[in-house]
Design a protein around this motif. Structure first.
Motif, PDB file in Angstrom:
ATOM      1  N   ARG A 173      18.365 -33.838 -74.187  1.00 50.23           N
ATOM      2  CA  ARG A 173      17.154 -34.139 -74.937  1.00 50.23           C
ATOM      3  C   ARG A 173      17.102 -35.636 -75.157  1.00 50.23           C
ATOM      4  O   ARG A 173      18.138 -36.296 -75.181  1.00 50.23           O
TER       5      ARG A 173
ATOM      6  N   HIS B  21      12.012 -31.917 -76.813  1.00 48.68           N
ATOM      7  CA  HIS B  21      12.516 -30.553 -76.735  1.00 48.68           C
ATOM      8  C   HIS B  21      13.161 -30.263 -75.387  1.00 48.68           C
ATOM      9  O   HIS B  21      13.815 -29.240 -75.214  1.00 48.68           O
TER      10      HIS B  21
ATOM     11  N   GLU C  43      16.897 -23.273 -78.735  1.00 46.71           N
ATOM     12  CA  GLU C  43      16.415 -23.469 -77.379  1.00 46.71           C
ATOM     13  C   GLU C  43      17.291 -22.779 -76.353  1.00 46.71           C
ATOM     14  O   GLU C  43      17.098 -22.905 -75.159  1.00 46.71           O
TER      15      GLU C  43
END
Length: 565
Positions: free
Chosen positions: A323, A376, A525
């Motif tokens: 990220r 993200h 995630e």
């Protein structure tokens, strides 16, 4: 009349006031030029201009149009920094330093210019020594499609000191801005037959390679592109290596030059046309792609004022699994609109992903100090827009690739997993907890660290009346003599068996104190670990309960034995 309308009259009044602020010294020169076209020159031209003179010409044409400016003669006293006699051209009112297109002296004339709106200013100054012949210039009203600071250069027309006539389909030019847009003649209507246009991009202070991206493209097709075509050259002329030749309706690929110059040549034959094309260009200072794990960049010309009429893009593209974390080190831009309270003028926007279709992560302006933002996924795009007025210092930004990891703990152990693909360039001994002796192991597709609390430099701390077990995870990206070690603080609250990890060393430690906990979002995630695998390793409670049961059984046996005795 060249400047109709109440709004334009108000502009004229404002600009007349500006003229009053910069009078010439006993010489009548300068003024407001509001006809659709005209000519002007230095005092006494073609004779030597007078000493200690200051003249300001403000060119104002109809709203919605642009000003096309060209110089037919130019001869001023030379100085490497143009500190003596000089001429300045501004893209609009002169008060905004970000509007300055250039300062010129010597015998090399300025390139032709096209303003980004209906006002252009020209200032001439001479000192008390050395006088030359000066300059002669002509202007006319353009179509209003000027962008950034690109002008129209007419090939093959004679230089005339007192008159210049521009054809309706004039095209091409010297494009010296940091970014801009070019289109075929009459775009989006069909381009004319027998046209030849040359856009020479760069060569006026832009830094690094140039990038050209076509937004629309429709030309006559044909094998070998022998009829209508666009040709790209890696330099200022057709003698440079050719980067491509395109026709038909397929958009040409994104093109990057190897130098600070790029030539775009458009030709059409005697029949069959098309809609033409629209393309955007960016200089290296205004459009970059970053693929390194960490880096930093600034707005163009930072900490000096950024230019007006820009659209710059910085794309950060890291390996899968990472990220992108962005830190705003400094920011000073034009402020919010007093009417809407929004960043309607100059602003910086961040998008989650590789293009502007991604989710908007933030939009900033003024003197804001945004908190760090984190993408993200593994790509993040930053876009700077500036309008035609008011320039400021700009911004300075640092970014860092946040390593995806899954951290958990029991009452006695830390469990850390990092996907190998995220750190594919590292050996396992570059990843360690607390001390270099506690290195990671490679199990399947993950780097794994499974350590007890009484090893690897782990210590017990009390924070906010909570007992924590704390250690430091090191990931060493150092190359040669350049040290680059990322540090993450790993915490565990044994009673609750809750773990967290926080980035504690990066591009600016004073700003990194704002870094958020990284674990929760990564686990939401999907991370890169198998939670069942971690749970299967969490045997401390089972062992503890088993010991208690065994101790109870032994105590019962002992009591029964005593009774029987």
């Amino acid at each position: 009349m060249g400047c109709p309308g109440v709004g334009c009259l108000a502009v004229l009044a404002l600009l007349r006031g500006a003229l009053g602020d910069a009078p010439s010294r006993g010489i009548k020169c300068g003024g407001v030029l509001s006809a659709p076209s005209g000519n002007f020159s230095s005092p006494n031209f073609p004779g030597p201009y007078p000493y200690e003179t200051e003249c300001t010409w403000l060119i104002v044409v109809a709203e919605g149009s642009s000003v096309l400016l060209s110089f037919s003669h130019f001869e001023l006293e030379y100085h490497a920094a143009c500190a003596y006699d000089y001429l300045q051209v501004y893209n609009g009112a002169t008060q905004d330093r970000g509007n300055l297109l250039g300062t010129f002296c010597g015998r090399s004339p300025p390139p032709p210019f096209s303003s980004a709106w209906h006002v252009m200013a020209v200032i001439f100054r001479s000192d008390r020594h050395v006088a030359k012949r000066g300059f002669a210039a002509a202007y006319r009203k353009g179509s209003g499609e000027g962008w950034s600071w690109w002008g129209i250069r007419l090939s093959g027309l004679p230089h005339r000191p007192h008159h210049l006539c521009l054809p309706a389909d004039a095209c091409g030019g010297q494009l010296t801005g940091l970014s801009g847009e070019i289109t075929s003649p009459r775009y989006p209507e069909s381009y004319p037959n027998d046209a030849e246009c040359r856009w020479s991009i760069g060569g006026a202070g832009g830094g690094g390679p140039l990038t050209l991206v076509f937004a629309d493209f429709q030309l006559e097709g044909g094998q070998g592109c022998g009829f209508d075509y666009v040709a790209l050259f890696d330099g200022p002329s057709t003698a440079a290596p050719r980067l491509g030749r395109y026709c038909g309706s397929a958009r040409p690929p994104r093109t990057v030059s190897s130098s600070q110059h790029l030539l775009v040549l458009f030709k059409s034959d005697f029949n069959i046309g098309g809609r033409g094309f629209k393309a955007h260009f960016y200089s290296g200072e205004c459009q970059e792609v970053f693929t390194t794990i960490r880096g930093n960049f600034t707005s163009p010309r930072y900490p000096s004022f950024y230019p007006n009429n820009l659209k710059c893009q910085w794309s950060i593209q890291l390996p899968l699994g990472y990220r992108v974390k962005v830190f705003f080190l400094d920011m000073e831009m034009e402020g919010r609109s007093s009417l809407t309270g929004s960043c309607d003028y100059d602003h910086l926007a961040a998008f989650d992903g590789g293009n502007e279709n991604g989710s908007l992560l933030g939009r900033w302006c003024g003197r804001e100090s945004p908190a760090p933002i984190t993408s993200h996924h593994n790509q993040l795009l930053l876009v700077l827009h500036t309008d035609r007025n008011t320039a400021k210092r700009g911004f300075s930004i640092a970014y860092m690739g946040v390593v995806p990891m899954n951290v958990s703990c029991t009452r006695t152990d830390f469990h850390i997993q990092i996907p190998v693909q995220s750190l594919a360039q590292l050996e396992r001994n570059r990843i360690y907890l607390g001390t270099p002796s506690c290195v990671a192991q490679v199990v399947g597709g993950n780097f794994k660290l499974h350590t007890r609390f009484d090893t690897c430099g782990t210590e017990s701390q009390k924070r906010n009346n909570t007992s924590l077990i704390v250690s430091t995870l090191y990931i060493d990206f150092s190359v040669g003599d350049q040290e680059d070690i990322h540090q993450y603080e790993v915490q565990c609250e044994p009673k609750r068996k809750e773990a967290s990890v926080t980035l504690i060393a990066g591009p600016d430690p004073s700003r990194l104190s704002q870094a958020e906990n990284l674990v929760d979002a990564q686990q939401r995630e999907g991370g890169a670990t198998d939670p069942h695998e971690i749970r299967s390793q969490d045997t401390s409670d089972i062992v503890f309960i088993s010991i208690c049961i065994l101790a109870g059984l032994l105590m019962v046996v002992a009591v029964v034995g005593l009774v029987l005795l």
